[in-house]
Design an enzyme around this catalytic site. Structure first.
Site, mmCIF file in Angstrom:
data_model
loop_
_atom_site.group_PDB
_atom_site.id
_atom_site.type_symbol
_atom_site.label_atom_id
_atom_site.label_comp_id
_atom_site.label_asym_id
_atom_site.label_seq_id
_atom_site.Cartn_x
_atom_site.Cartn_y
_atom_site.Cartn_z
ATOM 1 N N ASP A 4 -47.054 -81.582 12.490
ATOM 2 C CA ASP A 4 -47.816 -80.819 11.503
ATOM 3 C C ASP A 4 -47.550 -79.330 11.716
ATOM 4 O O ASP A 4 -47.842 -78.788 12.790
ATOM 5 C CB ASP A 4 -49.306 -81.128 11.680
ATOM 6 N N GLU A 107 -46.119 -81.799 6.856
ATOM 7 C CA GLU A 107 -46.339 -82.754 7.944
ATOM 8 C C GLU A 107 -45.604 -84.064 7.677
ATOM 9 O O GLU A 107 -45.337 -84.427 6.538
ATOM 10 C CB GLU A 107 -47.831 -83.009 8.157
#
Length: 414
Positions: A4, A107
């Site tokens: 992420d 992500e």
């Protein structure tokens, strides 16, 4: 692993500004990425850590944020830049595993199982990936490592920025259960309110609750979040290319109320440009065309047409979008318009009519679209635009940026 990018929009903007000679790293001062309030997009999309200290939150209005910090720096979103940064991150990650699920623009999930024999310890490699992204691309990421997707995602959220965390089943009681129930993946405001009413305040409380009670309270969603609270998730990492996309669409909120047919048609053309490009990128043709409209009084309505033919031409889709709009528009001011296509067929799927003399026109439009796609792919989407947009105030290509066909947990399209 769940990777992420930290404060992605802000970080990517900061790196781009520094590379362009900007004298300040905006990640180190109160700053935000927000739309233009004059265009009805004055919402905070991303914030720096110093901005967070002022109580500025993602999703609040720019006006509210500036009330909290007068010296707040504001930068507009740059979605073309974000896609480039996302692709660069994906390129590095793909060196470690071919099985990557792009969950959103910032992500993704990476299945490292078959890479263990080649690379060794997964946690050590997670640190290597994190450092490579920081050194080569200039922004930081969090990486969560576990045995399934929900635990990997929860791990990556534990502490930010620039961290690697593990959350294996034996670590759940110490690392995850003490967290507030709102921090569990898929527990939103509405769900958390219902849970707190029955004194379920932490993820541990939810994990220890009766799953039958949870299903009675929240239906199938209750059973799912109970399983997540206990670290249960069997969903595989699904390659984005393995998911069958059922539709492509774009919409835009207009800076002012559109009150004329001509202006509405120009917005439709700008939306059809991106919609058709994405359709051709998928190597599909569509037979169902839909438009949606939101009036200045926030009333929504839509209209669609099922064709006997399959189309991928920008101008053909635009033709039907205009017909649908003209049939459904009531003459009121319009603040939002959307175009979508579905019911896909393959690129070579073409219904020929024995009464049609438009074969030459079809081939001409196809060659034009292919040429435009090639130029835009090489030099950028706005490197070539239609002359009808010249000297006008309508952006020639509008709509969303989800060209990556990103997925939700379990392989569902976002």
């Amino acid at each position: 692993m769940h990777i992420d990018a930290n404060s992605a929009y802000l970080s990517w903007t900061a790196v781009n500004l520094l590379e362009s000679g900007y004298p300040l790293d905006v990640r180190k001062v109160p700053s935000v990425i927000a739309g233009d309030p004059n265009n009805r997009h004055g919402i905070i999309l991303a914030k720096s850590i110093p901005a967070k200290k002022f109580g500025i939150k993602t999703g609040e209005s720019l006006f509210e944020a500036k009330q909290k910090c007068n010296e707040l720096l504001v930068f507009p979103p740059n979605y073309d830049l974000y896609l480039l940064c996302s692709d660069a991150m994906f390129s590095i990650l793909s060196e470690y595993s071919p099985k990557i699920q792009r969950y959103s623009v910032d992500e993704c999930f990476l299945d490292f199982t078959n890479s263990l024999k080649r690379f060794g310890n997964a946690v050590a490699i997670a640190y290597e990936m994190k450092e490579r992204i920081k050194e080569e691309l200039g922004f930081t990421v969090n990486i969560g490592v576990s045995c399934n997707k929900v635990l990997a995602k929860m791990a990556s959220e534990l502490k930010k920025p620039d961290q690697v965390h593990t959350l294996f089943p034996e670590e759940i009681p110490a690392k995850m259960w003490p967290l507030s129930v709102e921090e569990l993946f898929m527990v939103g405001k509405a769900t958390s309110k219902k849970l707190r009413r029955i004194n379920i305040n932490t993820i541990g409380d939810l994990a220890k609750a009766d799953p039958i009670h949870m299903k009675a309270l929240l239906k199938s969603h209750g059973e799912m979040v109970w399983r997540f609270a206990n670290g249960m998730d069997e969903s595989p990492v699904v390659l984005n290319s393995d998911v069958i996309q059922k539709g492509v669409g774009n919409s835009t909120t207009i800076a002012y109320d559109v009150t004329t047919q001509r202006e509405a048609h120009m917005v439709l053309l700008a939306l059809c440009e991106r919609t058709a490009m994405r359709l051709r990128k998928l190597r599909k043709k569509a037979s169902l065309i839909s438009i949606s409209v939101k009036s200045h009084t926030f009333i929504r309505y839509s209209h669609q047409i099922q064709l006997y033919d399959f189309l991928d031409s920008t101008m053909d889709i635009y033709h039907y979008a205009c017909l649908l709009f003209d049939e459904s528009w009531k003459g009121e001011g319009v603040r939002q318009i959307g175009v979508s296509v579905s019911n896909f067929g393959e690129m070579n799927h073409e219904q020929l009519s024995m009464f049609s003399n438009d074969r030459a026109k079809i081939e001409k439009n196809s060659c034009l679209d292919q040429t435009l796609d090639q130029i835009r792919s090489r030099f950028g989407e706005r490197s070539i635009v239609r002359g009808s947009f010249a000297n006008g105030n309508v952006d020639p290509i509008q709509g969303g940026v989800n060209d990556g066909n990103y997925l939700m947990m379990g392989g569902y399209k976002q």
